[in-house]
Each structure stands twice: as structure tokens, then as C-alpha cells.
Design a protein around this motif. Structure first.
Motif, short mmCIF file in Angstrom:
data_model
loop_
_atom_site.label_atom_id
_atom_site.label_comp_id
_atom_site.label_asym_id
_atom_site.label_seq_id
_atom_site.Cartn_x
_atom_site.Cartn_y
_atom_site.Cartn_z
N PHE A 73 0.86 -1.18 0.00
CA PHE A 73 0.00 0.00 0.00
C PHE A 73 0.90 1.24 0.00
CE2 PHE A 73 -3.48 -2.29 2.73
CZ PHE A 73 -3.72 -3.17 1.69
N ILE A 74 0.55 2.24 -0.79
CA ILE A 74 1.34 3.46 -0.83
C ILE A 74 0.42 4.67 -0.90
CG2 ILE A 74 1.60 3.37 -3.36
CD1 ILE A 74 4.40 4.66 -2.97
N GLU A 75 0.82 5.75 -0.23
CA GLU A 75 0.16 7.04 -0.40
C GLU A 75 1.21 8.05 -0.80
OE1 GLU A 75 -3.29 9.69 1.60
OE2 GLU A 75 -1.63 9.22 2.96
N ARG A 99 2.99 -7.28 3.72
CA ARG A 99 2.78 -6.06 2.94
C ARG A 99 3.36 -4.86 3.68
NH1 ARG A 99 -1.75 -6.89 -0.95
NH2 ARG A 99 -2.80 -8.85 -0.40
N LYS A 100 3.93 -3.94 2.92
CA LYS A 100 4.46 -2.70 3.49
C LYS A 100 3.48 -1.55 3.24
CE LYS A 100 8.30 -2.56 1.08
NZ LYS A 100 8.55 -3.76 0.28
N VAL A 101 3.60 -0.53 4.06
CA VAL A 101 2.93 0.75 3.83
C VAL A 101 4.01 1.77 3.49
CG1 VAL A 101 1.55 2.61 4.83
CG2 VAL A 101 1.00 0.22 5.36
N LEU A 102 3.97 2.29 2.29
CA LEU A 102 4.96 3.27 1.84
C LEU A 102 4.36 4.67 1.98
CD1 LEU A 102 5.36 0.54 -0.08
CD2 LEU A 102 7.27 1.91 -0.88
N VAL A 103 5.09 5.54 2.65
CA VAL A 103 4.63 6.88 3.03
C VAL A 103 5.48 7.89 2.27
CG1 VAL A 103 4.17 8.39 4.99
CG2 VAL A 103 4.10 5.90 5.31
N ALA A 104 4.98 8.38 1.15
CA ALA A 104 5.77 9.23 0.26
C ALA A 104 5.34 10.69 0.35
CB ALA A 104 5.64 8.74 -1.18
N ASP A 105 6.29 11.55 0.66
CA ASP A 105 5.99 12.97 0.81
C ASP A 105 7.31 13.73 0.81
OD1 ASP A 105 3.19 14.43 2.14
OD2 ASP A 105 5.05 15.58 2.12
N SER A 106 7.24 15.00 0.44
CA SER A 106 8.43 15.85 0.60
C SER A 106 8.67 16.16 2.07
CB SER A 106 8.25 17.16 -0.16
OG SER A 106 7.29 17.99 0.49
N PHE A 107 7.57 16.13 2.85
CA PHE A 107 7.57 16.55 4.25
C PHE A 107 8.03 18.01 4.37
CE2 PHE A 107 8.10 11.93 4.23
CZ PHE A 107 6.99 11.56 4.95
N GLU A 108 7.88 18.73 3.26
CA GLU A 108 8.21 20.16 3.23
C GLU A 108 7.13 20.96 2.48
OE1 GLU A 108 12.06 20.51 1.45
OE2 GLU A 108 13.06 19.27 2.97
#
Length: 242
Positions: A73-75, A99-108
Motif C-alpha cells: 500500500f502506498i500514499e 505487505r508494506k505501507v509506503l509513506v511518500a511525501d516531501s515533508f516540506e
């Protein structure tokens, strides 16, 4: 897949907590209808996607688990992390360990408009400090729910830089919340080839013109005819069938 009352009660309570529904009277300016539709930018809650989109995410995760659709799962675009926290809670509650949870963001925050995508020229999202949530803050939010573990993978940076090498071979749920044409197109270009047949692509910001244009352009370029299903006034998804 576990489908007992205790599991469902936990997941329902998790949604209520992430959306701050239990204490809504303490959320400045919030109303039940706005929180239902995800129309407000919460001062306190850990997600702004609202109850309808959260319930839809729950239903789609149920579907991929029941039908053994392979993948993580990814967001892309996580804000305070609420939807990803719910993804991790769902997998843990059902005893899913592979299963992994991928947390994608610039965080900026969001990027400035890229001249490569003229349609984004009028975007002001990069000026919104409210959308800037740091990586340590999101990680701390996971800890508050006892859901920060090795199954959660953080991808810090602009999507064009992080998604080409995202550490996943197959994706069952891709939840895209990037608002802009560039962000949406970067996510689709890099992630869609990994989406399993039977998996889902969720678009959080379809009501935003930049985002909708990217979705239509990508689907047209790749001959995707799987129907877009309306979730609420801004969210849509489609199921990959081939």
C-alpha cells in the motif's frame, strides 16, 4: 482475513480517532458534514480526507485482502499521515505481515510549479505553510497509535526523485494525494506499472483541475478504460483490470 467484531470495532475506533470525530466539538470551525466530506483543513485531526474517503479506503483494502491481490500500500502526499496510519492499522489488525505501507511525501509542503507542466502555473499550494508537515512529526503520529514499525517505509523527497526507486515490486493500493498535475503525473508514471491487476488507484483531488487533467492525460496515453468510480465530491478511484 480476520472479520470478527473486535477487529471491526478497533478499525472503526481508529477511523474516529484519526479523523478526530469523537471530539469534534473541540476542533475549531469543524462541522459533521465538512468532516464527513473532508472539506475542512483540520487544526487537530491527523487526516483531512474525511469519513467517506476513509471508509472507501477501508472497503478497497478489504477487497484486495479478500481477493489476495498482491502488493504493498502506498500514499503519495500524506500530510499528517492519517490515511497511512489507517493502512498500517488495518494490516496489523488483520495479521497481514507481508505487505508494506509506503509513506511518500516531501515533508516540506508542495513543490513550486514546474515550467514543464504549464497547467500548474497558477498553483499556490507551495505557499501554504499549513500543508508542510515534517517527517519527525508524521513518525511521531504513527507512534501515538503504536503503529510505527519496520512495515512502514518513509520516502522523503519530491515524487520525481523518490518514486522511480520506491522499494516495492507490486502495489495493491496506490492512493494519490498530490493536488497538482506534476505530482499526480509523477506518481502515475512511476507507480502504475507496479499496480497489480485487481489493485486500485485512488485519486484524492479529482475535483482540482490540475489533478483531473493529469488523470485524464495519463489514462488516455495508456488506453486505460477502467471506469472511474466516484467516492465523494472530490475523490475517485479505478480498479486495474488488465
Amino acid at each position: 482475513m480476520r472479520n470478527n467484531t473486535a477487529t471491526e470495532m478497533y478499525l472503526e475506533l481508529l477511523k474516529k480517532t484519526i479523523l478526530f470525530e469523537i471530539w469534534l466539538e473541540h476542533e475549531p470551525g469543524a462541522t459533521k458534514e465538512n468532516r464527513l466530506q473532508g472539506l475542512d483543513w483540520p487544526i487537530i485531526a491527523h487526516s483531512m480526507i474525511g469519513r467517506i474517503r476513509m471508509n472507501s479506503l477501508h472497503q478497497l483494502m478489504n477487497d484486495v485482502i479478500l481477493n489476495n491481490v498482491q502488493g504493498d500500500f502506498i500514499e503519495t502526499g500524506v500530510w499528517r499521515g492519517g490515511a497511512c496510519i489507517f493502512m498500517r492499522g488495518f494490516l496489523k489488525a488483520h495479521g497481514v505481515r507481508h505487505r508494506k505501507v509506503l509513506v511518500a511525501d516531501s515533508f516540506e509542503g508542495l513543490p513550486k510549479p514546474d515550467p514543464q507542466y504549464p497547467i500548474d502555473a497558477t498553483s499556490k499550494f507551495h505557499e501554504q505553510d499549513f500543508l508542510r508537515v515534517s517527517l519527525p512529526e508524521v513518525q511521531d503520529n504513527f507512534r501515538k497509535y503504536d503503529l510505527l514499525d519496520d512495515s512502514v517505509v518513509f520516502l522523503k523527497g519530491w515524487f520525481k526523485d523518490t518514486l522511480p526507486t520506491a522499494p516495492t515490486d507490486k502495489i495493491a493500493i496506490a492512493r494519490l494525494d498530490g493536488d497538482m498535475y506534476s505530482s499526480t503525473m509523477d506518481a502515475l508514471n512511476n507507480l502504475y506499472p507496479k499496480v497489480s491487476v485487481g489493485g486500485y488507484v485512488i485519486i484524492d483531488d479529482y475535483s482540482i483541475g490540475y489533478c483531473a487533467a493529469a488523470v485524464h492525460d495519463f489514462r488516455a496515453a495508456h488506453g486505460i478504460t477502467d471506469p472511474l468510480v466516484v467516492i465523494d465530491i472530490t475523490g475517485v478511484y479505478w480498479k486495474r483490470t488488465k
